[in-house]
Design an enzyme around this catalytic site. Structure first.
Site, mmCIF file in Angstrom:
data_model
loop_
_atom_site.group_PDB
_atom_site.id
_atom_site.type_symbol
_atom_site.label_atom_id
_atom_site.label_comp_id
_atom_site.label_asym_id
_atom_site.label_seq_id
_atom_site.Cartn_x
_atom_site.Cartn_y
_atom_site.Cartn_z
ATOM 1 C CG HIS A 1 47.252 39.118 37.811
ATOM 2 N ND1 HIS A 1 46.348 38.637 38.696
ATOM 3 C CD2 HIS A 1 48.325 38.281 37.696
ATOM 4 C CE1 HIS A 1 47.016 37.548 39.138
ATOM 5 N NE2 HIS A 1 47.958 37.325 38.602
ATOM 6 C CB VAL A 2 43.655 41.996 40.550
ATOM 7 C CG1 VAL A 2 43.223 42.566 41.838
ATOM 8 C CG2 VAL A 2 43.014 43.037 39.251
#
Lengths: 92, 164
Positions: free
Chosen positions: A14-15
């Site tokens: 994810h980010v």
């Protein structure tokens, strides 16, 4: 050179882990760094490109490095790919 | 500081608030990577309305499959990351409703994500939403941020000097 890693992070790339990969890749300006999954090969120096791989926990991602300090780049970025960044605290 | 920006004769790009609420310094974000600026320069918004709108005409460069974060790309190449809440990835999409898909062309003011403020708060995650330039080293040379109460689509939160 290249090596395939299994994504250990329970929440996938994810980010935050993706950004860690980008920052690590940018430490090697004279090295091309790519991440590849399911035939999609993207530059590891762009957050969008790393995120669009959509790599989830357990997915195999191949890290491809070409240029100076290949081995160092491979080791550093490979460690992020195979790290459980969110750790035990992640409610996955 | 603003005067300096405008005298620079380079194109200044104004990014309006994507969320209604209170714009505060990134240093107030309870996540080291965002607070230290490692995720990019920008600002954070404490939302009072659970809606993310496009702050400018853009292409949706990426929307996380759990709909808690989106990256928009402007025609200049600037990429803006809007990350709703902190550690909200762990909610796995619960409380988030994504209204766009990767590759979509969106207009300024268009709603991108709806989120349930109460649900996120009850789950124990901070709602503070970092709004940062994801590719600052390529896209911008300087940024200025504006803090205070903001209305989505109206008030400026970031002034950026574009690199090209």
């Amino acid at each position: 050179m290249q090596q395939t890693f299994t994504i250990a992070n329970l929440l996938g790339l994810h980010v935050r882990p993706a950004k860690q990969i980008v920052e690590a890749a940018k430490k090697y300006p004279n090295t091309q760094v790519f991440v590849e999954k399911d035939g999609k090969k993207n530059s590891a120096k762009s957050l969008v490109n790393v995120l669009t791989l959509g790599a989830k926990h357990g997915d195999a991602v191949t890290l491809i490095v070409e240029g100076e300090q290949e081995a160092a780049a491979l080791a550093e970025i490979g460690a992020i790919l195979s790290a459980n960044i969110d750790g035990h605290g992640a409610k996955a | 500081m603003f005067g300096k920006l405008f005298k620079a004769k380079k194109e200044t790009f104004t990014i309006r608030a994507p969320i209604t609420g209170k714009a505060v310094s990134l240093t107030e974000v309870p996540d080291e990577a965002f607070a230290a600026g490692h995720m990019g320069k920008g600002i954070a918004i404490e939302p009072t309305v659970g809606k993310v709108v496009a702050p400018f005409d853009a292409i949706v460069a990426h929307i996380i499959h759990t709909n808690h974060a989106v990256i928009l790309e402007h025609a200049s190449g600037l990429q803006l990351l809007i990350h709703v809440g902190i550690n909200t990835v762990a909610m796995k999409g619960e409380g988030f409703n994504g209204l766009v898909q990767m590759g979509d062309q969106v207009r300024a003011g268009q709603t991108l994500i709806e989120f349930d403020i109460e649900k996120i708060r009850t789950a124990g995650y901070p709602l503070i939403t970092p709004v940062v330039i994801a590719n600052e080293d390529e896209a911008v040379t300087e940024t200025e941020v504006v803090e205070g109460k903001v209305t989505a689509g109206q008030d400026a939160v970031i002034h950026a000097v574009l690199a090209k």
